[in-house]
Scaffold this active site. Sequence first.
Site, PDB file in Angstrom:
ATOM      1  CD  GLN A   1      29.636  53.972  28.110  1.00 21.23           C
ATOM      2  OE1 GLN A   1      30.392  53.697  27.181  1.00 21.23           O
ATOM      3  NE2 GLN A   1      29.198  53.054  28.959  1.00 21.23           N
TER       4      GLN A   1
ATOM      5  CB  CYS B   1      46.625  23.638  43.254  1.00 19.26           C
ATOM      6  SG  CYS B   1      46.403  24.348  41.595  1.00 19.26           S
TER       7      CYS B   1
ATOM      8  CG  ASP C   1      32.770  43.142  36.062  1.00 16.46           C
ATOM      9  OD1 ASP C   1      32.142  42.356  35.327  1.00 16.46           O
ATOM     10  OD2 ASP C   1      32.896  44.354  35.797  1.00 16.46           O
TER      11      ASP C   1
ATOM     12  CG  ASP D   1      26.246  46.135  34.700  1.00 17.26           C
ATOM     13  OD1 ASP D   1      25.979  47.342  34.714  1.00 17.26           O
ATOM     14  OD2 ASP D   1      26.806  45.563  33.751  1.00 17.26           O
ATOM     15  CB  SER D   2      22.320  49.550  35.238  1.00 19.17           C
ATOM     16  OG  SER D   2      22.981  49.725  33.997  1.00 19.17           O
ATOM     17  N   GLY D   3      22.168  46.737  33.516  1.00 19.53           N
ATOM     18  CA  GLY D   3      21.513  46.171  32.339  1.00 19.53           C
ATOM     19  C   GLY D   3      21.883  46.866  31.054  1.00 19.53           C
ATOM     20  N   GLY D   4      22.636  47.966  31.139  1.00 21.25           N
ATOM     21  CA  GLY D   4      23.039  48.669  29.926  1.00 21.25           C
ATOM     22  C   GLY D   4      23.879  47.805  29.012  1.00 21.25           C
ATOM     23  CG  PHE D   5      27.557  44.533  28.822  1.00 25.73           C
ATOM     24  CD1 PHE D   5      28.583  45.012  28.024  1.00 25.73           C
ATOM     25  CD2 PHE D   5      27.319  43.159  28.844  1.00 25.73           C
ATOM     26  CE1 PHE D   5      29.367  44.140  27.276  1.00 25.73           C
ATOM     27  CE2 PHE D   5      28.093  42.285  28.095  1.00 25.73           C
ATOM     28  CZ  PHE D   5      29.114  42.786  27.313  1.00 25.73           C
TER      29      PHE D   5
ATOM     30  CG  ASP E   1      26.041  52.324  30.886  1.00 20.95           C
ATOM     31  OD1 ASP E   1      25.225  51.413  31.155  1.00 20.95           O
ATOM     32  OD2 ASP E   1      27.214  52.086  30.560  1.00 20.95           O
TER      33      ASP E   1
ATOM     34  N   GLY F   1      32.231  50.794  28.512  1.00 21.64           N
ATOM     35  CA  GLY F   1      32.377  50.874  27.065  1.00 21.64           C
ATOM     36  C   GLY F   1      33.730  50.477  26.536  1.00 21.64           C
TER      37      GLY F   1
ATOM     38  CB  CYS G   1      43.242  26.972  44.796  1.00 24.42           C
ATOM     39  SG  CYS G   1      43.428  25.757  43.450  1.00 24.42           S
TER      40      CYS G   1
ATOM     41  CG  HIS H   1      43.209  26.702  39.387  1.00 27.17           C
ATOM     42  ND1 HIS H   1      44.359  26.690  40.163  1.00 27.17           N
ATOM     43  CD2 HIS H   1      43.567  27.254  38.193  1.00 27.17           C
ATOM     44  CE1 HIS H   1      45.363  27.198  39.469  1.00 27.17           C
ATOM     45  NE2 HIS H   1      44.921  27.540  38.265  1.00 27.17           N
TER      46      HIS H   1
ATOM     47  CB  CYS I   1      48.006  27.463  42.718  1.00 27.47           C
ATOM     48  SG  CYS I   1      46.284  27.823  43.131  1.00 27.47           S
TER      49      CYS I   1
END
Length: 374
Positions: A193, A314, A271, A90-94, A144, A221, A311, A340, A309
Amino acid sequence: MEFTIDNVDNKARACTIRTAHSTIQTPVFMPVGTVGSVKSLDASDMAQMLGAKIILGNTYHLYLRPNDKVVKHFGGLHGFTKFPNSFLTDSGGFQAFSLSDISKADENGIHFRSHIDGSKHYFTPQSVLDIQYNLNSDIMMILDDLVALPATRERIALSIQRTTSWAKQAIEYHISQKQKGIGTHQKIFAIIQGGTDKEFRKISANELCSLEDFDGYAIGGLSVGEANQEMYDTVEWTTPFMPTQKPRYLMGVGTPEDLVENVERGVDMFDCVMPTRNARNGTLFTSFGKINIKSAKYIMDENPIDPECDCHTCKNYSRGYINHLFRSKELTYFRLASLHNLHYYLTLMKQIREAILLNRFSEFKKEFYAKRVV
């Protein structure tokens, strides 16, 4: 990057993405490894135990610590972390949005102060790509301008204007750098956006998707304060404006229900920090809903977290033991709980994909909700 559509069931898509480091089958959930590490887990856990084909790192955090030049010294994120499969950064905008008290955007980029030491920095469309070239991620997100919701129409319009301008600068810069032999295998996504306003989303999508050199497109956004149904409606409105033959990524979303709902609306990639963050706080995801493992009712419970599950956690440990680890503040708890929750998310996406390939996604969705009793 190669992108193929394997099947479409109504709007739900099963696709395959091939990057320089892995083959990714969609719909896909990308575990979040903000600083090059998924919290409490290592590369072996991610690649071998969980079978993750792509994880997310963050340009803002890796730039500040350890610094992208350090990561480059070790051979990029793959050499540094030893995770052999794909990275999306991710670019850092968030982060500029979430740390708005120490950041300020202008027409050329984002001024911000480090949350670590207060030092001043400036991100531009070009500089965040330079950082990501050093990180050597497989998929790079452009800078962004993200705004919190609700927002004024004037602020959303400014966000779209800046995001489009920065996207044009970013793609031109990336093309010029590839001509110099830099980032030749790295792919680049633009970020749509527009808040929850349909007209603004249409404008942003059309402006960005007309820039055909981008390898994929994200919806940004959302999940920033709006109601869930508003998010679903916005995604449903936006995806038809996005190219069919390129990946569609919904950023920062979300719950298992969010994944099912937005796959139904044509999204390929997701994500969210939710599975690992919730694990650390005692909330575990199961086929029948969420449980709070710190509850006293689990102290003597001999069952696994989720009987359905398979995993590592579990298959080997009881709810009673996991409850004990949490209450004792044992570090082992964080690994077992995170394994898990991520296994649950990644398995859910595999089940969704199988349903799409069999043209039975609508039946899967009904079964998914019918089982959720808590």
